[in-house]
Design a protein around this motif. Structure first.
Motif, PDB file in Angstrom:
ATOM      1  N   LEU A   5       0.832  -1.203   0.000  1.00  0.00           N
ATOM      2  CA  LEU A   5       0.000   0.000   0.000  1.00  0.00           C
ATOM      3  C   LEU A   5       0.866   1.254   0.000  1.00  0.00           C
ATOM      4  CD1 LEU A   5      -2.674   1.505   0.198  1.00  0.00           C
ATOM      5  CD2 LEU A   5      -2.639   1.121   2.674  1.00  0.00           C
ATOM      6  N   LEU A   6       1.953   1.265   0.766  1.00  0.00           N
ATOM      7  CA  LEU A   6       2.840   2.426   0.777  1.00  0.00           C
ATOM      8  C   LEU A   6       3.460   2.646  -0.599  1.00  0.00           C
ATOM      9  CD1 LEU A   6       4.688   2.121   4.222  1.00  0.00           C
ATOM     10  CD2 LEU A   6       2.618   3.416   3.649  1.00  0.00           C
ATOM     11  N   GLY A   7       3.783   1.558  -1.311  1.00  0.00           N
ATOM     12  CA  GLY A   7       4.301   1.685  -2.667  1.00  0.00           C
ATOM     13  C   GLY A   7       3.280   2.308  -3.599  1.00  0.00           C
TER      14      GLY A   7
ATOM     15  N   GLY B 159       4.374  10.451  -6.826  1.00  0.00           N
ATOM     16  CA  GLY B 159       5.578  10.586  -7.642  1.00  0.00           C
ATOM     17  C   GLY B 159       6.887  10.375  -6.923  1.00  0.00           C
ATOM     18  N   GLU B 160       6.869   9.643  -5.805  1.00  0.00           N
ATOM     19  CA  GLU B 160       8.125   9.348  -5.109  1.00  0.00           C
ATOM     20  C   GLU B 160       8.831   8.172  -5.779  1.00  0.00           C
ATOM     21  OE1 GLU B 160       9.478  11.099  -2.806  1.00  0.00           O
ATOM     22  OE2 GLU B 160       7.793  12.441  -2.380  1.00  0.00           O
ATOM     23  N   LYS B 161      10.156   8.176  -5.724  1.00  0.00           N
ATOM     24  CA  LYS B 161      10.947   7.153  -6.389  1.00  0.00           C
ATOM     25  C   LYS B 161      10.857   5.821  -5.640  1.00  0.00           C
ATOM     26  CE  LYS B 161      14.317  10.323  -8.411  1.00  0.00           C
ATOM     27  NZ  LYS B 161      15.752  10.713  -8.464  1.00  0.00           N
ATOM     28  N   GLY B 162      10.911   4.726  -6.411  1.00  0.00           N
ATOM     29  CA  GLY B 162      10.927   3.391  -5.853  1.00  0.00           C
ATOM     30  C   GLY B 162      12.345   2.904  -5.636  1.00  0.00           C
TER      31      GLY B 162
ATOM     32  N   GLU C 129      12.827   6.179  -1.719  1.00  0.00           N
ATOM     33  CA  GLU C 129      12.360   7.450  -1.183  1.00  0.00           C
ATOM     34  C   GLU C 129      10.934   7.363  -0.663  1.00  0.00           C
ATOM     35  OE1 GLU C 129      13.876  10.431  -0.603  1.00  0.00           O
ATOM     36  OE2 GLU C 129      15.678   9.233  -0.980  1.00  0.00           O
ATOM     37  N   TYR C 130      10.070   6.658  -1.392  1.00  0.00           N
ATOM     38  CA  TYR C 130       8.671   6.600  -0.953  1.00  0.00           C
ATOM     39  C   TYR C 130       8.566   5.980   0.428  1.00  0.00           C
ATOM     40  CZ  TYR C 130       7.942   1.552  -1.551  1.00  0.00           C
ATOM     41  OH  TYR C 130       7.987   0.186  -1.403  1.00  0.00           O
ATOM     42  N   TYR C 131       9.397   4.966   0.697  1.00  0.00           N
ATOM     43  CA  TYR C 131       9.305   4.274   1.984  1.00  0.00           C
ATOM     44  C   TYR C 131       9.863   5.144   3.110  1.00  0.00           C
ATOM     45  CZ  TYR C 131       9.190   0.493   5.348  1.00  0.00           C
ATOM     46  OH  TYR C 131       8.909  -0.287   6.447  1.00  0.00           O
ATOM     47  N   LYS C 132      10.930   5.855   2.833  1.00  0.00           N
ATOM     48  CA  LYS C 132      11.500   6.742   3.839  1.00  0.00           C
ATOM     49  C   LYS C 132      10.487   7.795   4.277  1.00  0.00           C
ATOM     50  CE  LYS C 132      16.291   6.439   2.132  1.00  0.00           C
ATOM     51  NZ  LYS C 132      17.396   7.222   1.489  1.00  0.00           N
ATOM     52  N   LYS C 133       9.719   8.299   3.318  1.00  0.00           N
ATOM     53  CA  LYS C 133       8.789   9.390   3.614  1.00  0.00           C
ATOM     54  C   LYS C 133       7.448   8.919   4.168  1.00  0.00           C
ATOM     55  CE  LYS C 133      10.708  12.680   0.279  1.00  0.00           C
ATOM     56  NZ  LYS C 133      10.408  13.587  -0.869  1.00  0.00           N
ATOM     57  N   LEU C 134       7.049   7.680   3.834  1.00  0.00           N
ATOM     58  CA  LEU C 134       5.691   7.241   4.169  1.00  0.00           C
ATOM     59  C   LEU C 134       5.632   6.131   5.214  1.00  0.00           C
ATOM     60  CD1 LEU C 134       4.126   7.170   0.573  1.00  0.00           C
ATOM     61  CD2 LEU C 134       4.030   9.020   2.257  1.00  0.00           C
TER      62      LEU C 134
ATOM     63  N   LYS D 144      -5.733  12.169  -8.668  1.00  0.00           N
ATOM     64  CA  LYS D 144      -4.553  12.474  -9.475  1.00  0.00           C
ATOM     65  C   LYS D 144      -3.424  11.525  -9.111  1.00  0.00           C
ATOM     66  CE  LYS D 144      -3.282  16.752  -9.502  1.00  0.00           C
ATOM     67  NZ  LYS D 144      -2.976  18.123  -9.019  1.00  0.00           N
ATOM     68  N   ALA D 145      -2.548  11.238 -10.074  1.00  0.00           N
ATOM     69  CA  ALA D 145      -1.378  10.398  -9.812  1.00  0.00           C
ATOM     70  C   ALA D 145      -0.227  10.827 -10.710  1.00  0.00           C
ATOM     71  CB  ALA D 145      -1.699   8.924 -10.030  1.00  0.00           C
ATOM     72  N   GLU D 146       0.964  10.920 -10.126  1.00  0.00           N
ATOM     73  CA  GLU D 146       2.163  11.219 -10.911  1.00  0.00           C
ATOM     74  C   GLU D 146       2.574  10.008 -11.742  1.00  0.00           C
ATOM     75  OE1 GLU D 146       3.830  13.957 -11.298  1.00  0.00           O
ATOM     76  OE2 GLU D 146       3.069  15.261  -9.722  1.00  0.00           O
ATOM     77  N   TYR D 147       2.585   8.841 -11.122  1.00  0.00           N
ATOM     78  CA  TYR D 147       2.895   7.590 -11.806  1.00  0.00           C
ATOM     79  C   TYR D 147       1.669   6.687 -11.765  1.00  0.00           C
ATOM     80  CZ  TYR D 147       7.719   9.114 -10.888  1.00  0.00           C
ATOM     81  OH  TYR D 147       8.874   9.819 -10.800  1.00  0.00           O
ATOM     82  N   LEU D 148       1.513   5.858 -12.767  1.00  0.00           N
ATOM     83  CA  LEU D 148       0.394   4.921 -12.796  1.00  0.00           C
ATOM     84  C   LEU D 148       0.592   3.877 -11.699  1.00  0.00           C
ATOM     85  CD1 LEU D 148      -2.172   3.886 -14.274  1.00  0.00           C
ATOM     86  CD2 LEU D 148      -0.645   2.431 -15.628  1.00  0.00           C
TER      87      LEU D 148
END
Length: 264
Positions: A37-39, A46-49, A58-63, A144-148
């Motif tokens: 879910l965090l991914g 739009g956070e990097k995987g 990055e997404y995991y560090k922030k979320l 809205k979504a930055e990445y699909l």
């Protein structure tokens, strides 16, 4: 200021790979879990995987600090699951890129188990004063979504709808109640009997009640291997008695919708 919001996530197919299965078939978790879910949420804003071996994305560090809650979806009288389980199918295909196998010809034959039409209700607690979480709040609300976003594989794209936000309070059981989300089961069942951590109200049995159990990831280990850390989860439509023992780390919340959820 913290808000609890919810969305309904749906996909035609899903594949949440179990890391301990490989040959001869790749198996999937049945239920959406927190790291996945965090991914999804990270892709939306739009956070990097995963980019580099040994570095947390990055997404995991922030979320990773987000509190979430998850349940198989039921809406408008429609149930997308059967007693907590989703339909599954087996997909076979060949990877002929030449990069997946060292065998002659570079062809890797793959057999995968996939979820069919999985759908989940997800609650998220967001701090609107945090820039990243405020962005996520707005993107979820505005669709809205930055990445699909996708459910485990990039060919299994997903969508979400029915954004809602709630007033909430810490729930302290008084009498009989039901938890509307997955919740962590901290004790085992011994000799077919439930320990006092929770007691099912057997008088609520009407022939259609069920208990669903699955051991699911809740986070990544801090080691460089990034293996999952797990908890034992339960989902049930049984009511529980007042002497349910609240988990030490995870509170129950009562929402303005009268839903009771556990956030972890």
């Amino acid at each position: 200021m913290e808000k609890i919001v919810s969305i309904n996530i749906k996909s035609d197919f899903g594949f949440l790979k179990k890391p301990d299965t490989n040959d001869p078939i790749y198996l999937t978790f049945n239920m959406l879990h927190k790291p996945s879910l965090l991914g999804i949420l990270g892709a939306i804003i739009g956070e990097k995987g995963f980019q580099k071996h040994g570095e947390m994305p990055e997404y995991y560090k922030k979320l990773k600090g987000l509190k979430v809650s998850i349940a198989p979806l039921e809406e408008n009288g429609k149930t997308y699951h059967e007693n907590g389980n989703f339909s599954k199918t087996i997909i076979k295909y060949n990877n002929t890129t030449g990069l997946a196998s060292e065998e002659e010809g570079g062809n890797l034959m793959i057999t995968e188990q996939a979820l069919v039409a999985p759908a989940f209700k997800c609650w998220i607690m967001l701090d609107i004063e945090n820039e990243t979480e405020a962005k996520l709040y707005n993107f979820l609300k505005e669709n809205k979504a930055e990445y699909l976003p996708y459910l485990g594989k990039n060919e299994f794209s997903l969508w979400w709808d029915n954004f809602e936000e709630y007033e909430y309070e810490i729930f302290k059981p008084e009498g009989i109640f039901r938890i509307d989300s997955l919740f962590i089961k901290e004790e085992t069942i011994k000799e077919g009997k439930y320990d006092p951590i929770f007691q099912l109200d057997m008088s609520s049995f009407a022939g259609k009640e069920y208990l669903y159990f699955e051991r699911l990831p809740v986070s990544y280990e801090t080691t460089k291997l990034f293996q999952y850390e797990y908890e034992d989860f339960t989902f049930t439509n049984w009511q529980l008695k007042q002497n349910y023992k609240l988990p030490s780390k995870h509170s129950l919340y009562k929402l303005s919708s009268n839903e009771i959820i556990q956030m972890f």
